[in-house]
Write an enzyme that holds these catalytic residues in place. Structure first.
Site, PDB file in Angstrom:
ATOM      1  N   ASN A   7       8.311   5.126   9.593  1.00  0.00           N
ATOM      2  CA  ASN A   7       7.938   4.559   8.297  1.00  0.00           C
ATOM      3  C   ASN A   7       8.390   5.556   7.227  1.00  0.00           C
ATOM      4  O   ASN A   7       7.709   6.539   6.964  1.00  0.00           O
ATOM      5  CB  ASN A   7       6.420   4.336   8.257  1.00  0.00           C
ATOM      6  N   ARG A  91       9.747   0.372   9.678  1.00  0.00           N
ATOM      7  CA  ARG A  91       9.004  -0.465   8.728  1.00  0.00           C
ATOM      8  C   ARG A  91       9.869  -0.636   7.485  1.00  0.00           C
ATOM      9  O   ARG A  91      10.322   0.335   6.889  1.00  0.00           O
ATOM     10  CB  ARG A  91       7.704   0.216   8.350  1.00  0.00           C
ATOM     11  N   HIS A 180       1.896  -6.178   2.904  1.00  0.00           N
ATOM     12  CA  HIS A 180       0.918  -5.820   3.946  1.00  0.00           C
ATOM     13  C   HIS A 180       0.963  -6.804   5.115  1.00  0.00           C
ATOM     14  O   HIS A 180      -0.009  -6.936   5.866  1.00  0.00           O
ATOM     15  CB  HIS A 180      -0.538  -5.831   3.413  1.00  0.00           C
ATOM     16  N   ARG A 241      -3.840   0.243  -9.145  1.00  0.00           N
ATOM     17  CA  ARG A 241      -3.180  -0.958  -9.682  1.00  0.00           C
ATOM     18  C   ARG A 241      -4.218  -1.909 -10.264  1.00  0.00           C
ATOM     19  O   ARG A 241      -5.311  -2.048  -9.721  1.00  0.00           O
ATOM     20  CB  ARG A 241      -2.409  -1.691  -8.585  1.00  0.00           C
ATOM     21  N   GLU A 389      -0.619  -0.625  11.931  1.00  0.00           N
ATOM     22  CA  GLU A 389       0.708  -1.181  11.623  1.00  0.00           C
ATOM     23  C   GLU A 389       1.774  -0.618  12.564  1.00  0.00           C
ATOM     24  O   GLU A 389       2.697  -1.329  12.943  1.00  0.00           O
ATOM     25  CB  GLU A 389       1.054  -0.883  10.159  1.00  0.00           C
TER      26      GLU A 389
END
Ligand code: ADP
Length: 416
Positions: A7, A91, A180, A241, A389
């Site tokens: 990743n 990823r 996601h 965010r 993940e």
């Protein structure tokens, strides 16, 4: 045989090495602070103590070289030769509308990922650098890309189109993509496995609440709507965010404060959310909760706003699917914060409403296992499912290696 999951981000390369079953972790770690002072390798082998040391690494290519050297190290390594790595699962954040399944990487795939740098300028370029590093260091391994957007390829046009002129979709590809996806897919499958029920029979909402937060409505195992949009900015209030906001407010601020698009982007992505609302100089929910407990009014309100937005999406997604059987919490906050889970579920208990009822004791219990936390009378099952993940990427990569086809998604490109 081993499978390496990579990743590659803007300043770090995370890795996990799995054994041939694609499930057993042989080693994992990260090269972090790439491009800054104090670049370091953190490494944990099969049994050994975690190691940490400063490294001289300037980019993703050197990071992958350092990782491979650690994996084959005489003392701490877990494989004898890098040739034992049969495949690398990368990823990749944005696969757009073209790359909607895990894919063996070739020049065409790389050029599509590169084309989508336009849509994910912060993520796809480092992802691509990780791929190129994998190809260079491991030329005999199969390189596979697994996309964060892919799981959402089944979202229908009525949920992915924005109410703006069609040409901005057809020409500029402005639409909801969602992110996601690797996590939402993984936890939905784990939830169905835990319940012993076929995923195809379930209406599920998965809440990935970490530093970035998103929710997905999953009907029969397919994503039918998700809270993040064209970028990860839309939807829930997150660490830094803002989530949903009237675009006219953004235009107003830009005009009245003479903010450039870059400054506005920075404000909405990096200086908003819990960080801004609580005003305690931290975007970590643990700090926000501690401040709220200590009587800080803004921190209390930040927590309220955060949980309220999750509740609103539960209502919206249950309505979108015409029902709800399973509610899943995952990621840093979802897995670890009983306070957030309680506030999110509060008031949903009545059977005429949603029938979502937590068991306070089960909710308070800390564990790294998949667990059910609903009360006996709850109509909806409430689960905490630790996300993984890397494992999902390893599974997808192994599936490609073994030549098994991926479950068909209705990914036909929508044509206006
Ligand atoms: P990322 O989106 O960066 O992968 P994570 O999924 O690791 O983030 O989630 C990180 C967030 O999880 C932290 O910012 C913190 O707010 C939250 N978190 C972790 N542990 C707890 C806890 N025990 N209680 C509340 N929040 C927690």
């Amino acid at each position: 045989m081993a499978i390496l999951v990579v990743n590659a981000g803007s300043s770090s390369v995370k890795f996990t090495l799995f054994g041939p079953d694609g499930e057993t972790v042989w080693a994992s770690g990260i090269v972090e602070r790439i491009g800054f002072d104090g670049t370091r390798l953190k490494y944990r082998g099969r049994e050994g103590q975690p190691l940490e040391r400063l490294v001289l690494v300037a980019d993703a290519d050197e990071a992958v070289g350092t990782i491979l050297a650690a994996l084959t190290d005489k003392v701490h390594g877990v494989i004898g030769r890098i040739q034992e790595i049969a495949a690398v699962g990368h990823r990749v954040v944005h696969g757009g509308e073209t790359l909607t399944h895990p894919t063996v990487i070739d020049d065409r795939v790389k050029s599509v990922i590169s084309e989508y740098c336009r849509l994910a300028p912060l993520h796809n370029p480092p992802n691509l650098a990780g791929i190129e590093a994998g190809e260079r260091h491991l030329p005999n391994a199969v390189q596979v890309a697994v996309f964060d957007t892919a799981f959402h390829a089944t979202i229908p046009p009525h949920a992915f189109l924005y109410g703006i002129p069609q040409r901005y979709y057809t020409e500029d590809r402005i639409r909801r993509y969602g992110f996601h996806g690797i996590s939402h897919k993984y936890v939905s499958e784990e939830a169905a496995r835990f319940l012993g029920l076929p995923l195809t029979s379930l209406h599920m909402i998965t809440c990935h609440l970490g530093n970035g937060c998103s929710m997905t409505a999953i009907q029969g195992g397919r994503s039918v709507d998700t809270s993040m949009g064209f970028t990860p900015l839309e939807g829930l209030v997150m660490g830094t965010r803002c989530g949903d906001i009237d675009p006219a407010a953004v235009l107003h601020l830009m005009e009245h404060h003479r903010l450039s698009p870059a400054s506005m982007n920075e404000l909405l992505n990096k200086q908003s959310g819990l960080l801004a609302l609580a005003g305690i100089g931290s975007n970590d929910l643990r700090d926000v909760i501690a401040a709220a407990d200590g009587g800080n009014r803004h921190a209390e309100q930040a927590l309220d706003i955060f949980c309220y937005r999750v509740r609103k999406y539960i209502g919206a997604f249950a309505a979108a699917m015409g029902g709800l059987d399973v509610l899943v919490f995952t990621a840093g906050i979802g897995e670890n914060s009983p306070v957030v889970r309680r506030r999110v579920c509060l008031g949903f208990e009545s059977a005429e409403g949603f029938g979502i009822e937590l068991d306070p004791q089960k909710n308070a219990l800390a564990s790294y296992q998949v667990r059910a936390i609903q009360a006996e009378p709850s109509r909806v099952k409430i689960l905490v499912v630790p996300t993984n993940e890397e494992l999902e990427i390893a599974r997808e990569t192994l599936q490609i290696l073994s030549g098994r086809p991926h479950r068909a998604a209705s990914t036909e490109r929508y044509r206006s």
